[in-house]
Motif scaffolding. Structure first.
Motif, PDB file in Angstrom:
ATOM      1  N   GLY A 127      -3.233   2.841 -14.832  1.00  0.00           N
ATOM      2  CA  GLY A 127      -2.682   2.274 -16.050  1.00  0.00           C
ATOM      3  C   GLY A 127      -1.525   1.325 -15.798  1.00  0.00           C
ATOM      4  O   GLY A 127      -1.246   0.441 -16.614  1.00  0.00           O
ATOM      5  N   ALA A 128      -0.853   1.526 -14.661  1.00  0.00           N
ATOM      6  CA  ALA A 128       0.266   0.644 -14.299  1.00  0.00           C
ATOM      7  C   ALA A 128      -0.198  -0.586 -13.520  1.00  0.00           C
ATOM      8  O   ALA A 128       0.623  -1.437 -13.168  1.00  0.00           O
ATOM      9  N   GLY A 129      -1.498  -0.662 -13.256  1.00  0.00           N
ATOM     10  CA  GLY A 129      -2.034  -1.856 -12.600  1.00  0.00           C
ATOM     11  C   GLY A 129      -2.378  -1.700 -11.140  1.00  0.00           C
ATOM     12  O   GLY A 129      -2.782  -2.680 -10.486  1.00  0.00           O
ATOM     13  N   ALA A 130      -2.247  -0.491 -10.587  1.00  0.00           N
ATOM     14  CA  ALA A 130      -2.598  -0.284  -9.183  1.00  0.00           C
ATOM     15  C   ALA A 130      -4.111  -0.233  -9.012  1.00  0.00           C
ATOM     16  O   ALA A 130      -4.842   0.137  -9.924  1.00  0.00           O
ATOM     17  N   GLU A 131      -4.552  -0.617  -7.816  1.00  0.00           N
ATOM     18  CA  GLU A 131      -5.950  -0.419  -7.436  1.00  0.00           C
ATOM     19  C   GLU A 131      -6.005   0.844  -6.587  1.00  0.00           C
ATOM     20  O   GLU A 131      -5.273   0.969  -5.605  1.00  0.00           O
TER      21      GLU A 131
ATOM     22  N   VAL B  91      -0.949  -3.914  -5.621  1.00  0.00           N
ATOM     23  CA  VAL B  91      -0.545  -2.578  -5.181  1.00  0.00           C
ATOM     24  C   VAL B  91      -1.791  -1.704  -5.024  1.00  0.00           C
ATOM     25  O   VAL B  91      -2.564  -1.532  -5.969  1.00  0.00           O
ATOM     26  N   TYR B  92      -1.951  -1.185  -3.811  1.00  0.00           N
ATOM     27  CA  TYR B  92      -3.008  -0.211  -3.538  1.00  0.00           C
ATOM     28  C   TYR B  92      -2.378   1.169  -3.427  1.00  0.00           C
ATOM     29  O   TYR B  92      -1.394   1.365  -2.706  1.00  0.00           O
TER      30      TYR B  92
ATOM     31  N   GLY C  18       0.808  -1.203   0.000  1.00  0.00           N
ATOM     32  CA  GLY C  18       0.000   0.000   0.000  1.00  0.00           C
ATOM     33  C   GLY C  18       0.845   1.258   0.000  1.00  0.00           C
ATOM     34  O   GLY C  18       1.845   1.343   0.713  1.00  0.00           O
ATOM     35  N   CYS C  19       0.441   2.241  -0.792  1.00  0.00           N
ATOM     36  CA  CYS C  19       1.129   3.533  -0.853  1.00  0.00           C
ATOM     37  C   CYS C  19       0.120   4.629  -0.527  1.00  0.00           C
ATOM     38  O   CYS C  19      -0.659   5.044  -1.399  1.00  0.00           O
TER      39      CYS C  19
ATOM     40  N   GLY D 204       5.948   3.699 -12.539  1.00  0.00           N
ATOM     41  CA  GLY D 204       6.915   2.726 -13.055  1.00  0.00           C
ATOM     42  C   GLY D 204       7.195   1.614 -12.066  1.00  0.00           C
ATOM     43  O   GLY D 204       7.256   0.426 -12.428  1.00  0.00           O
ATOM     44  N   GLY D 205       7.375   1.967 -10.792  1.00  0.00           N
ATOM     45  CA  GLY D 205       7.568   0.962  -9.756  1.00  0.00           C
ATOM     46  C   GLY D 205       6.343   0.092  -9.584  1.00  0.00           C
ATOM     47  O   GLY D 205       6.433  -1.131  -9.375  1.00  0.00           O
ATOM     48  N   THR D 206       5.184   0.712  -9.691  1.00  0.00           N
ATOM     49  CA  THR D 206       3.925  -0.036  -9.595  1.00  0.00           C
ATOM     50  C   THR D 206       3.841  -1.088 -10.689  1.00  0.00           C
ATOM     51  O   THR D 206       3.492  -2.255 -10.438  1.00  0.00           O
ATOM     52  N   LEU D 207       4.176  -0.695 -11.901  1.00  0.00           N
ATOM     53  CA  LEU D 207       4.132  -1.619 -13.042  1.00  0.00           C
ATOM     54  C   LEU D 207       5.042  -2.821 -12.803  1.00  0.00           C
ATOM     55  O   LEU D 207       4.667  -3.971 -13.086  1.00  0.00           O
TER      56      LEU D 207
END
Length: 363
Positions: free
Chosen positions: A52-56, A33-34, A4-5, A21-24
């Motif tokens: 877009g990088a896949g985070a929720e 990743v939240y 989580g961030c 970028g890190g999320t991707l």
């Protein structure tokens, strides 16, 4: 792993601990990743970038803490976050425990695992997660010092570099580490007269080879510091004892020897400060005056330049976060002794020596 961030909520803290970028990279390796909505706004990253990088995306900080095994942040949790942290949760951020009893007690009570950026070590003993923000803070210290020397800011009305026919400002830098080195480079580049002090002769010899001619290197002692106080216009405190409280190199009594309208910038304020009269301030209310001397003691200086700071920080922290995500914190620390040095509080116990010494009555 579920990472989580949250959005930083410390005053004027605009950095973010994880980039799209890190999320991707994390999502591509199977991790969840939240990211709290708006977390990246101050650093130029939109919610759409993270999605877009896949985070929720989650709407509140409470949701991020509740759903995440690992929390990655920039600055230490503040009081409103303490109750959100639960037993066994892993936190990866700057903590600077030695500078705050309240924070230390709260993290001990939470029984969380707290791995502090500032005490992670590289194989050569350097502090790789402190270096990028130290570089930013050292350079910023000179910018801020120059501004507060100006008359509208209450200063003596001195141009840091002077002009032909007029002496430049005298700058004293206490500490020859990353912060001090960067500060000295910046001040000397603006043509100020710079005195840089350190207690390591090895370090002073090294600096003698790389510093320009308008930087004078002097061994640091109380006597030598006192000799400079009546002459200097700007003092930059840049002393670091990893994980421990900074020593007071300038006392309240010594402050009286400085000229009215001179400026002190204490970059060590996160660790208690190396100037006795310093206490943490914010970007919203950055300065105060003691004995006619302007004090600038903002505890998150790099937060004022979040685009630069976020990239510089995450370039350094992400490889460690990836190790933790891939292996879990226990195995990652077992495999990487330098990362293990970052463990400051583990499930109710203070595990980092200098912090334990600072709060030994709590151990």
């Amino acid at each position: 792993m579920i990472i989580g961030c949250p959005k930083e909520i410390k005053n004027n803290e605009n950095r973010v601990a994880l980039t799209p970028g890190g999320t991707l990279s994390l999502v591509g390796r199977g991790h969840t990743v939240y990211v709290q909505k708006g977390a990246g706004d101050g650093s130029g990253y939109t919610d759409a970038d993270y999605a877009g990088a896949g985070a929720e995306l989650l709407g509140t900080i409470e949701e991020v803490y509740a759903k995440s095994e690992t929390i990655v942040k920039v600055k230490e949790p503040i009081a409103s976050e303490y109750a959100l942290i639960r037993k066994g949760q892993f936190l990866f951020t700057y903590f600077h425990f030695a500078g705050s009893r309240d924070l230390t007690e709260a993290m001990v009570k939470s029984k969380a695992i707290c791995l502090a950026y500032e005490t992670v070590e590289a194989p050569d003993g350097s502090l790789p997660l402190l270096v990028p923000m130290s570089e930013v803070a050292g350079r910023m210290a000179v910018q801020e010092g120059a501004k507060y020397l100006e008359s509208p800011s209450g200063g003596r009305g001195i141009l840091l570099g002077g002009v032909p026919g007029v002496m430049p400002a005298n700058v004293l830098v206490l500490g020859g580490g990353i912060v001090g080195t960067e500060a000295a480079k910046m001040a000397s580049g603006l043509n100020a007269n710079v005195i840089l002090m350190d207690i390591s002769l090895v370090r002073l010899r090294h600096l003698a080879e790389i510093m320009p001619k308008n930087v004078t290197l002097i061994y640091s002692s109380e006597y030598n510091i006192r000799q400079q106080l009546s002459r200097v216009d700007l003092i930059i405190g840049a002393v670091l004892i990893p994980g421990a409280k900074a020593p007071h190199l300038i006392t309240r009594q010594m402050l009286g020897e400085m000229k009215k309208g001179s400026v002190v910038i204490d970059v060590a304020v996160d660790q208690g400060g190396c100037i006795e009269t310093c206490h943490p301030t914010t970007h919203e209310d950055p300065t105060y005056v003691v004995d006619g001397v302007i004090h600038y003691c903002v505890a998150n200086m790099p937060g004022a330049v979040p685009f630069t700071s976020t990239l510089a920080l995450t370039n350094a922290t992400f490889p460690y976060l990836l190790q933790i995500a891939q292996k879990g914190w226990k195995q990652a620390c077992a495999d990487n002794a330098g990362l293990a040095k970052g463990l400051n509080v583990v499930e109710g116990e203070i595990t980092y020596g200098p912090v334990a010494e600072e709060f030994k009555q709590m151990s």
